[in-house]
Design a protein around this motif. Structure first.
Motif, mmCIF file in Angstrom:
data_model
loop_
_atom_site.group_PDB
_atom_site.id
_atom_site.type_symbol
_atom_site.label_atom_id
_atom_site.label_comp_id
_atom_site.label_asym_id
_atom_site.label_seq_id
_atom_site.Cartn_x
_atom_site.Cartn_y
_atom_site.Cartn_z
ATOM 1 N N LYS A 35 22.828 23.681 16.671
ATOM 2 C CA LYS A 35 22.019 24.878 16.459
ATOM 3 C C LYS A 35 20.698 24.776 17.212
ATOM 4 O O LYS A 35 20.294 25.716 17.890
ATOM 5 C CB LYS A 35 21.770 25.124 14.973
ATOM 6 N N ALA A 36 20.041 23.630 17.110
ATOM 7 C CA ALA A 36 18.762 23.456 17.800
ATOM 8 C C ALA A 36 18.940 23.571 19.311
ATOM 9 O O ALA A 36 18.111 24.162 20.006
ATOM 10 C CB ALA A 36 18.139 22.115 17.439
ATOM 11 N N LYS A 37 20.026 23.033 19.806
ATOM 12 C CA LYS A 37 20.284 23.078 21.247
ATOM 13 C C LYS A 37 20.613 24.494 21.710
ATOM 14 O O LYS A 37 20.309 24.878 22.838
ATOM 15 C CB LYS A 37 21.422 22.131 21.616
ATOM 16 N N ALA A 38 21.233 25.301 20.845
ATOM 17 C CA ALA A 38 21.656 26.655 21.214
ATOM 18 C C ALA A 38 20.506 27.649 21.250
ATOM 19 O O ALA A 38 20.586 28.666 21.942
ATOM 20 C CB ALA A 38 22.726 27.141 20.247
ATOM 21 N N VAL A 39 19.436 27.390 20.514
ATOM 22 C CA VAL A 39 18.314 28.327 20.446
ATOM 23 C C VAL A 39 17.801 28.616 21.853
ATOM 24 O O VAL A 39 17.615 27.715 22.661
ATOM 25 C CB VAL A 39 17.183 27.753 19.560
ATOM 26 N N GLY A 40 17.604 29.902 22.137
ATOM 27 C CA GLY A 40 17.082 30.293 23.441
ATOM 28 C C GLY A 40 17.554 31.685 23.841
ATOM 29 O O GLY A 40 18.152 32.414 23.047
ATOM 30 N N THR A 41 17.290 32.034 25.083
ATOM 31 C CA THR A 41 17.640 33.346 25.621
ATOM 32 C C THR A 41 18.726 33.178 26.669
ATOM 33 O O THR A 41 18.628 32.309 27.538
ATOM 34 C CB THR A 41 16.394 34.024 26.228
ATOM 35 N N TYR A 42 19.738 34.028 26.577
ATOM 36 C CA TYR A 42 20.903 33.954 27.455
ATOM 37 C C TYR A 42 21.074 35.290 28.176
ATOM 38 O O TYR A 42 20.927 36.347 27.573
ATOM 39 C CB TYR A 42 22.167 33.668 26.640
ATOM 40 N N GLU A 43 21.424 35.225 29.454
ATOM 41 C CA GLU A 43 21.660 36.435 30.247
ATOM 42 C C GLU A 43 23.126 36.521 30.632
ATOM 43 O O GLU A 43 23.779 35.490 30.881
ATOM 44 C CB GLU A 43 20.820 36.407 31.519
ATOM 45 N N LEU A 44 23.624 37.750 30.716
ATOM 46 C CA LEU A 44 25.001 37.986 31.126
ATOM 47 C C LEU A 44 25.236 37.399 32.512
ATOM 48 O O LEU A 44 24.440 37.610 33.431
ATOM 49 C CB LEU A 44 25.293 39.486 31.144
ATOM 50 N N ASP A 45 26.323 36.676 32.653
ATOM 51 C CA ASP A 45 26.715 36.100 33.940
ATOM 52 C C ASP A 45 27.603 37.118 34.656
ATOM 53 O O ASP A 45 28.809 37.195 34.418
ATOM 54 C CB ASP A 45 27.459 34.779 33.715
ATOM 55 N N LYS A 46 26.993 37.935 35.507
ATOM 56 C CA LYS A 46 27.721 38.989 36.208
ATOM 57 C C LYS A 46 28.799 38.420 37.124
ATOM 58 O O LYS A 46 29.845 39.043 37.312
ATOM 59 C CB LYS A 46 26.755 39.854 37.006
ATOM 60 N N GLU A 47 28.565 37.248 37.671
ATOM 61 C CA GLU A 47 29.563 36.638 38.546
ATOM 62 C C GLU A 47 30.854 36.337 37.791
ATOM 63 O O GLU A 47 31.939 36.452 38.339
ATOM 64 C CB GLU A 47 29.018 35.374 39.203
ATOM 65 N N ALA A 48 30.749 35.966 36.524
ATOM 66 C CA ALA A 48 31.943 35.691 35.722
ATOM 67 C C ALA A 48 32.756 36.964 35.518
ATOM 68 O O ALA A 48 33.996 36.936 35.578
ATOM 69 C CB ALA A 48 31.550 35.081 34.379
ATOM 70 N N ILE A 49 32.089 38.100 35.286
ATOM 71 C CA ILE A 49 32.805 39.370 35.134
ATOM 72 C C ILE A 49 33.442 39.771 36.461
ATOM 73 O O ILE A 49 34.595 40.201 36.504
ATOM 74 C CB ILE A 49 31.876 40.476 34.600
ATOM 75 N N ARG A 50 32.684 39.624 37.550
ATOM 76 C CA ARG A 50 33.247 39.945 38.870
ATOM 77 C C ARG A 50 34.498 39.109 39.144
ATOM 78 O O ARG A 50 35.500 39.617 39.627
ATOM 79 C CB ARG A 50 32.212 39.694 39.963
ATOM 80 N N ALA A 51 34.425 37.821 38.830
ATOM 81 C CA ALA A 51 35.560 36.930 39.081
ATOM 82 C C ALA A 51 36.765 37.325 38.236
ATOM 83 O O ALA A 51 37.900 37.341 38.724
ATOM 84 C CB ALA A 51 35.164 35.482 38.814
ATOM 85 N N ALA A 52 36.547 37.676 36.956
ATOM 86 C CA ALA A 52 37.648 38.079 36.078
ATOM 87 C C ALA A 52 38.273 39.383 36.560
ATOM 88 O O ALA A 52 39.505 39.522 36.588
ATOM 89 C CB ALA A 52 37.155 38.223 34.642
ATOM 90 N N ALA A 53 37.446 40.342 36.955
ATOM 91 C CA ALA A 53 37.965 41.623 37.448
ATOM 92 C C ALA A 53 38.725 41.431 38.760
ATOM 93 O O ALA A 53 39.812 41.988 38.947
ATOM 94 C CB ALA A 53 36.825 42.624 37.628
ATOM 95 N N ALA A 54 38.185 40.643 39.665
ATOM 96 C CA ALA A 54 38.860 40.389 40.939
ATOM 97 C C ALA A 54 40.187 39.665 40.722
ATOM 98 O O ALA A 54 41.187 39.966 41.387
ATOM 99 C CB ALA A 54 37.950 39.574 41.860
ATOM 100 N N ALA A 55 40.223 38.737 39.774
ATOM 101 C CA ALA A 55 41.471 38.021 39.473
ATOM 102 C C ALA A 55 42.513 38.978 38.910
ATOM 103 O O ALA A 55 43.703 38.864 39.237
ATOM 104 C CB ALA A 55 41.200 36.889 38.488
ATOM 105 N N GLU A 56 42.082 39.943 38.096
ATOM 106 C CA GLU A 56 43.031 40.913 37.543
ATOM 107 C C GLU A 56 43.596 41.802 38.650
ATOM 108 O O GLU A 56 44.792 42.083 38.689
ATOM 109 C CB GLU A 56 42.374 41.765 36.464
ATOM 110 N N VAL A 57 42.746 42.255 39.561
ATOM 111 C CA VAL A 57 43.214 43.069 40.681
ATOM 112 C C VAL A 57 44.226 42.275 41.509
ATOM 113 O O VAL A 57 45.294 42.784 41.859
ATOM 114 C CB VAL A 57 42.031 43.534 41.564
ATOM 115 N N LYS A 58 43.910 41.042 41.770
ATOM 116 C CA LYS A 58 44.806 40.201 42.571
ATOM 117 C C LYS A 58 46.139 39.959 41.851
ATOM 118 O O LYS A 58 47.207 40.030 42.450
ATOM 119 C CB LYS A 58 44.126 38.868 42.883
#
Length: 161
Positions: A35-58
């Motif tokens: 829990k202590a290690k997880a505390v913080g601010t996280y941003e969406l990893d757009k590259e991960a979404i791009r990679a998942a979408a591109a893999a689905e198209v392929k």
């Protein structure tokens, strides 16, 4: 005199060893609390979404219905922004901006080992729980339903300035 110097030197080495163990145990105790290690601010990893979408198209071929949705996702991913803040008291905030609309939700979060759950809702709406995993500085959340985004949401922890 020589024997006293040896005794003092031995005491200094023992003290240094014990102090080193104490420092290591303090440093490692922070790592053992997920829990202590997880505390913080996280941003969406757009590259991960791009990679998942591109893999689905392929995988499905560019003319399959789901490939069209993936292509559309690739088109709007640059307009997306999502930020999750996990606070030490178990509260969480989620900010989303997509296609000119912004939303802020408040809620709570829990962690057990590498499993994380975040529950929240914008004011006046029913809470939704997203569950997934946290490994290192990466949170991967499963969509709440198939009607939501068809891809896992991957968030990377922001580095402290």
């Amino acid at each position: 005199m020589h024997s006293d110097g040896g005794h003092l030197q031995m005491k200094c080495r023992t003290f240094a060893f014990v102090a080193g163990l104490l420092i290591c145990s303090i440093a490692l105790s922070g790592c053992s609390d997920p829990k202590a290690k997880a505390v913080g601010t996280y941003e969406l990893d757009k590259e991960a979404i791009r990679a998942a979408a591109a893999a689905e198209v392929k995988a499905k071929g560019e003319h399959a219905p789901s490939a069209a949705g993936a292509e559309m996702m690739l088109g709007i991913v640059d307009q997306m922004a999502m930020v999750i803040t996990l606070n030490a008291d178990g509260s969480a905030t989620m900010q989303t901006a997509m296609i000119g609309q912004t939303s802020t939700a408040s809620g709570t979060w829990t962690i057990s080992g590498t499993t994380i759950s975040i529950t929240g809702a914008p004011p006046g709406q029913e809470p939704v729980t997203l569950a997934g995993s946290i490994v290192g500085d990466t949170i991967t959340l499963k969509p709440a339903s198939q009607n939501d985004l068809p891809y896992d949401l991957v968030f990377k922890k922001k580095k402290k300035a």
